[in-house]
Design a protein around this motif. Sequence first.
Motif, PDB file in Angstrom:
ATOM      1  N   PRO A   1      15.840 -44.169  74.897  1.00  0.00           N
ATOM      2  CA  PRO A   1      15.309 -43.981  76.257  1.00  0.00           C
ATOM      3  C   PRO A   1      16.416 -43.976  77.317  1.00  0.00           C
ATOM      4  O   PRO A   1      17.503 -44.506  77.081  1.00  0.00           O
ATOM      5  N   ILE A   2      16.141 -43.346  78.457  1.00  0.00           N
ATOM      6  CA  ILE A   2      17.115 -43.418  79.549  1.00  0.00           C
ATOM      7  C   ILE A   2      16.730 -44.611  80.431  1.00  0.00           C
ATOM      8  O   ILE A   2      15.565 -44.792  80.774  1.00  0.00           O
ATOM      9  N   PRO A   3      17.737 -45.459  80.776  1.00  0.00           N
ATOM     10  CA  PRO A   3      17.424 -46.751  81.411  1.00  0.00           C
ATOM     11  C   PRO A   3      16.642 -46.635  82.715  1.00  0.00           C
ATOM     12  O   PRO A   3      15.808 -47.493  83.008  1.00  0.00           O
ATOM     13  N   GLU A   4      16.891 -45.559  83.508  1.00  0.00           N
ATOM     14  CA  GLU A   4      16.212 -45.503  84.805  1.00  0.00           C
ATOM     15  C   GLU A   4      14.700 -45.313  84.659  1.00  0.00           C
ATOM     16  O   GLU A   4      13.956 -45.513  85.610  1.00  0.00           O
ATOM     17  N   LYS A   5      14.250 -44.911  83.438  1.00  0.00           N
ATOM     18  CA  LYS A   5      12.808 -44.770  83.218  1.00  0.00           C
ATOM     19  C   LYS A   5      12.201 -46.042  82.644  1.00  0.00           C
ATOM     20  O   LYS A   5      10.993 -46.249  82.719  1.00  0.00           O
ATOM     21  N   VAL A   6      13.042 -46.885  82.034  1.00  0.00           N
ATOM     22  CA  VAL A   6      12.532 -48.141  81.461  1.00  0.00           C
ATOM     23  C   VAL A   6      12.508 -49.217  82.540  1.00  0.00           C
ATOM     24  O   VAL A   6      11.527 -49.945  82.701  1.00  0.00           O
ATOM     25  N   PHE A   7      13.613 -49.292  83.302  1.00  0.00           N
ATOM     26  CA  PHE A   7      13.750 -50.350  84.296  1.00  0.00           C
ATOM     27  C   PHE A   7      13.518 -49.759  85.686  1.00  0.00           C
ATOM     28  O   PHE A   7      14.459 -49.483  86.424  1.00  0.00           O
TER      29      PHE A   7
ATOM     30  N   ASN B   1       8.072 -56.067  71.433  1.00  0.00           N
ATOM     31  CA  ASN B   1       8.451 -57.288  70.727  1.00  0.00           C
ATOM     32  C   ASN B   1       9.603 -56.912  69.797  1.00  0.00           C
ATOM     33  O   ASN B   1      10.133 -55.808  69.906  1.00  0.00           O
ATOM     34  N   LEU B   2       9.998 -57.831  68.903  1.00  0.00           N
ATOM     35  CA  LEU B   2      11.187 -57.537  68.096  1.00  0.00           C
ATOM     36  C   LEU B   2      10.916 -56.475  67.037  1.00  0.00           C
ATOM     37  O   LEU B   2      11.851 -55.870  66.511  1.00  0.00           O
ATOM     38  N   ALA B   3       9.639 -56.214  66.714  1.00  0.00           N
ATOM     39  CA  ALA B   3       9.326 -55.284  65.638  1.00  0.00           C
ATOM     40  C   ALA B   3       8.830 -53.936  66.146  1.00  0.00           C
ATOM     41  O   ALA B   3       8.811 -52.960  65.405  1.00  0.00           O
ATOM     42  N   MET B   4       8.382 -53.877  67.404  1.00  0.00           N
ATOM     43  CA  MET B   4       7.735 -52.663  67.909  1.00  0.00           C
ATOM     44  C   MET B   4       7.922 -52.618  69.420  1.00  0.00           C
ATOM     45  O   MET B   4       7.916 -53.655  70.064  1.00  0.00           O
ATOM     46  N   ASN B   5       8.090 -51.421  69.981  1.00  0.00           N
ATOM     47  CA  ASN B   5       8.101 -51.341  71.443  1.00  0.00           C
ATOM     48  C   ASN B   5       7.703 -49.950  71.900  1.00  0.00           C
ATOM     49  O   ASN B   5       7.790 -48.987  71.140  1.00  0.00           O
ATOM     50  N   GLN B   6       7.259 -49.863  73.152  1.00  0.00           N
ATOM     51  CA  GLN B   6       6.757 -48.594  73.672  1.00  0.00           C
ATOM     52  C   GLN B   6       7.847 -47.719  74.262  1.00  0.00           C
ATOM     53  O   GLN B   6       7.590 -46.594  74.663  1.00  0.00           O
ATOM     54  N   TYR B   7       9.084 -48.235  74.359  1.00  0.00           N
ATOM     55  CA  TYR B   7      10.128 -47.532  75.116  1.00  0.00           C
ATOM     56  C   TYR B   7      10.953 -46.570  74.268  1.00  0.00           C
ATOM     57  O   TYR B   7      11.442 -45.566  74.768  1.00  0.00           O
ATOM     58  N   GLY B   8      11.160 -46.929  73.003  1.00  0.00           N
ATOM     59  CA  GLY B   8      12.032 -46.104  72.179  1.00  0.00           C
ATOM     60  C   GLY B   8      12.192 -46.713  70.797  1.00  0.00           C
ATOM     61  O   GLY B   8      11.299 -47.429  70.338  1.00  0.00           O
ATOM     62  N   PRO B   9      13.336 -46.482  70.144  1.00  0.00           N
ATOM     63  CA  PRO B   9      13.565 -47.085  68.829  1.00  0.00           C
ATOM     64  C   PRO B   9      13.451 -48.606  68.875  1.00  0.00           C
ATOM     65  O   PRO B   9      13.723 -49.219  69.917  1.00  0.00           O
TER      66      PRO B   9
ATOM     67  N   VAL C   1      17.495 -35.190  75.670  1.00  0.00           N
ATOM     68  CA  VAL C   1      18.010 -34.030  76.404  1.00  0.00           C
ATOM     69  C   VAL C   1      16.873 -33.473  77.251  1.00  0.00           C
ATOM     70  O   VAL C   1      15.727 -33.441  76.825  1.00  0.00           O
ATOM     71  N   GLY C   2      17.210 -33.066  78.445  1.00  0.00           N
ATOM     72  CA  GLY C   2      16.183 -32.558  79.355  1.00  0.00           C
ATOM     73  C   GLY C   2      16.249 -33.285  80.666  1.00  0.00           C
ATOM     74  O   GLY C   2      17.070 -34.183  80.850  1.00  0.00           O
ATOM     75  N   SER C   3      15.390 -32.892  81.591  1.00  0.00           N
ATOM     76  CA  SER C   3      15.459 -33.476  82.933  1.00  0.00           C
ATOM     77  C   SER C   3      14.841 -34.877  82.912  1.00  0.00           C
ATOM     78  O   SER C   3      13.902 -35.137  82.151  1.00  0.00           O
ATOM     79  N   PRO C   4      15.362 -35.790  83.734  1.00  0.00           N
ATOM     80  CA  PRO C   4      14.798 -37.138  83.794  1.00  0.00           C
ATOM     81  C   PRO C   4      13.328 -37.136  84.227  1.00  0.00           C
ATOM     82  O   PRO C   4      12.570 -38.024  83.831  1.00  0.00           O
ATOM     83  N   GLU C   5      12.909 -36.123  85.016  1.00  0.00           N
ATOM     84  CA  GLU C   5      11.521 -36.085  85.494  1.00  0.00           C
ATOM     85  C   GLU C   5      10.556 -35.885  84.332  1.00  0.00           C
ATOM     86  O   GLU C   5       9.442 -36.403  84.340  1.00  0.00           O
ATOM     87  N   ALA C   6      10.997 -35.084  83.338  1.00  0.00           N
ATOM     88  CA  ALA C   6      10.109 -34.750  82.221  1.00  0.00           C
ATOM     89  C   ALA C   6      10.161 -35.798  81.106  1.00  0.00           C
ATOM     90  O   ALA C   6       9.516 -35.646  80.071  1.00  0.00           O
ATOM     91  N   PHE C   7      10.901 -36.887  81.330  1.00  0.00           N
ATOM     92  CA  PHE C   7      11.095 -37.886  80.271  1.00  0.00           C
ATOM     93  C   PHE C   7       9.791 -38.583  79.895  1.00  0.00           C
ATOM     94  O   PHE C   7       8.997 -38.955  80.756  1.00  0.00           O
ATOM     95  N   GLU C   8       9.574 -38.723  78.606  1.00  0.00           N
ATOM     96  CA  GLU C   8       8.453 -39.518  78.110  1.00  0.00           C
ATOM     97  C   GLU C   8       8.965 -40.465  77.040  1.00  0.00           C
ATOM     98  O   GLU C   8       9.860 -40.109  76.273  1.00  0.00           O
ATOM     99  N   PHE C   9       8.353 -41.641  76.962  1.00  0.00           N
ATOM    100  CA  PHE C   9       8.778 -42.608  75.948  1.00  0.00           C
ATOM    101  C   PHE C   9       8.476 -42.070  74.559  1.00  0.00           C
ATOM    102  O   PHE C   9       7.388 -41.530  74.316  1.00  0.00           O
ATOM    103  N   SER C  10       9.444 -42.231  73.663  1.00  0.00           N
ATOM    104  CA  SER C  10       9.241 -41.818  72.280  1.00  0.00           C
ATOM    105  C   SER C  10      10.240 -42.543  71.399  1.00  0.00           C
ATOM    106  O   SER C  10      11.373 -42.795  71.823  1.00  0.00           O
ATOM    107  N   SER C  11       9.822 -42.861  70.190  1.00  0.00           N
ATOM    108  CA  SER C  11      10.765 -43.533  69.286  1.00  0.00           C
ATOM    109  C   SER C  11      11.713 -42.524  68.629  1.00  0.00           C
ATOM    110  O   SER C  11      12.572 -42.899  67.846  1.00  0.00           O
ATOM    111  N   ALA C  12      11.558 -41.225  68.988  1.00  0.00           N
ATOM    112  CA  ALA C  12      12.420 -40.205  68.388  1.00  0.00           C
ATOM    113  C   ALA C  12      13.818 -40.209  68.988  1.00  0.00           C
ATOM    114  O   ALA C  12      14.764 -39.757  68.356  1.00  0.00           O
TER     115      ALA C  12
END
Lengths: 108, 257
Positions: free
Chosen positions: B83-89, B179-187, B69-80
């Motif tokens: 992620p929103i796709p426009e920030k990953v891709f 990778n399959l066990a860990m990633n920087q983008y999200g869960p 929740v929040g603006s796309p500009e303020a988005f940061e990667f977190s496993s909490a």
Amino acid sequence: MAHHAPHPVNAGEIAKPNTAWIWKTFWIITGITMLEFAIAFIMPSSTLRNSIFIILTIFKAFFIVANFMHLKDETKGLIWTIMIPMSLLIWLLIALITEGNAIHNAIF
Amino acid sequence: MSTISPTTQAVPNSALDKPRTGTWDGGNEPFNASYGKLMMWFFLLSDAFTFAAFLTTYGLIRHRYLAYVGSPEAFEFSSAYWPIPEKVFNSFPGLHGVNLPLAFVALMTMILIFSSVTMVLAVEAGHRFDKKDVQKWLLWTILFGTIFVSCQAWEWSHFIGGTDEGTLMNDGTRFFGANLAMNQYGPVLFADLFFFITGFHGTHVFSGICLLVYCFIATTNGTFEKRGHYEMVEKIGLYWHFVDLVWVFVFTFFYLV
């Protein structure tokens, strides 16, 4: 290309290509994709936006299946044989999204 | 000469010569489609269930996690949260560090849709017995299909490699890519689903290219011409359009929603 080269088996003229409908379908699908892309940036994320995406995707799917895959030229029996099992997926989608929400509510 | 088995003579010839064509003897074609085409349709139906299962699983898992929740500009990667796709891709080959959300995937989508058009043009040429046109459009389809798979390879390598900044993980280390066990983008499951869904689709595109290469060789050798019809191009065309159709849904559910 040599459209009028005699065919070795048919030994007759090769018919002129009839491709206007293909390009028409292509422009419709391209137009819908552009619209989706624009909506992704204009509208903030919401259930309404997701519903619009899903409806537009189903439109695209209709044009691909009906025109490119020629399903609309098949018999009614074949059309229903494909479409009725596909409708079960709507139930799958609703059931599993509900399940996902239930897990979410149990955790958070 | 004289030792013919009596059974062959016992049946009158007239009963053997005619194939049975009654309604219940297989003489009736309710779908008015050839065996091969019908079986291709049923295969595609089963394949549609496989992909639908993948995409529905994506929906389930996405709803199971918190939404950002929040603006796309303020988005940061977190496993909490998811992620929103426009920030990953948001990267494009050759334009390092430029923020171009969804531009590359839009290009890939157009390439695949265009390959579907060249495929339907090949099928149309087959109906007219225009061997040269069939060859031409099959080659264009193979080209666009190959470009699509190459784009996907780039997308994967970028996804696996990660961004310059990476993401600060819970244990205080910085992690780059996925990778399959860990990633920087999200869960963790976000990257897993990316690999499984786009990977399964990419495998389908690759199989399609192999089938199209076969089709091109057979067309060039005149196999279909001798057979009297280009139905094989039609059947492989059905498969190719289906792969395009699946991508339309992957594009919506993975990249847009």
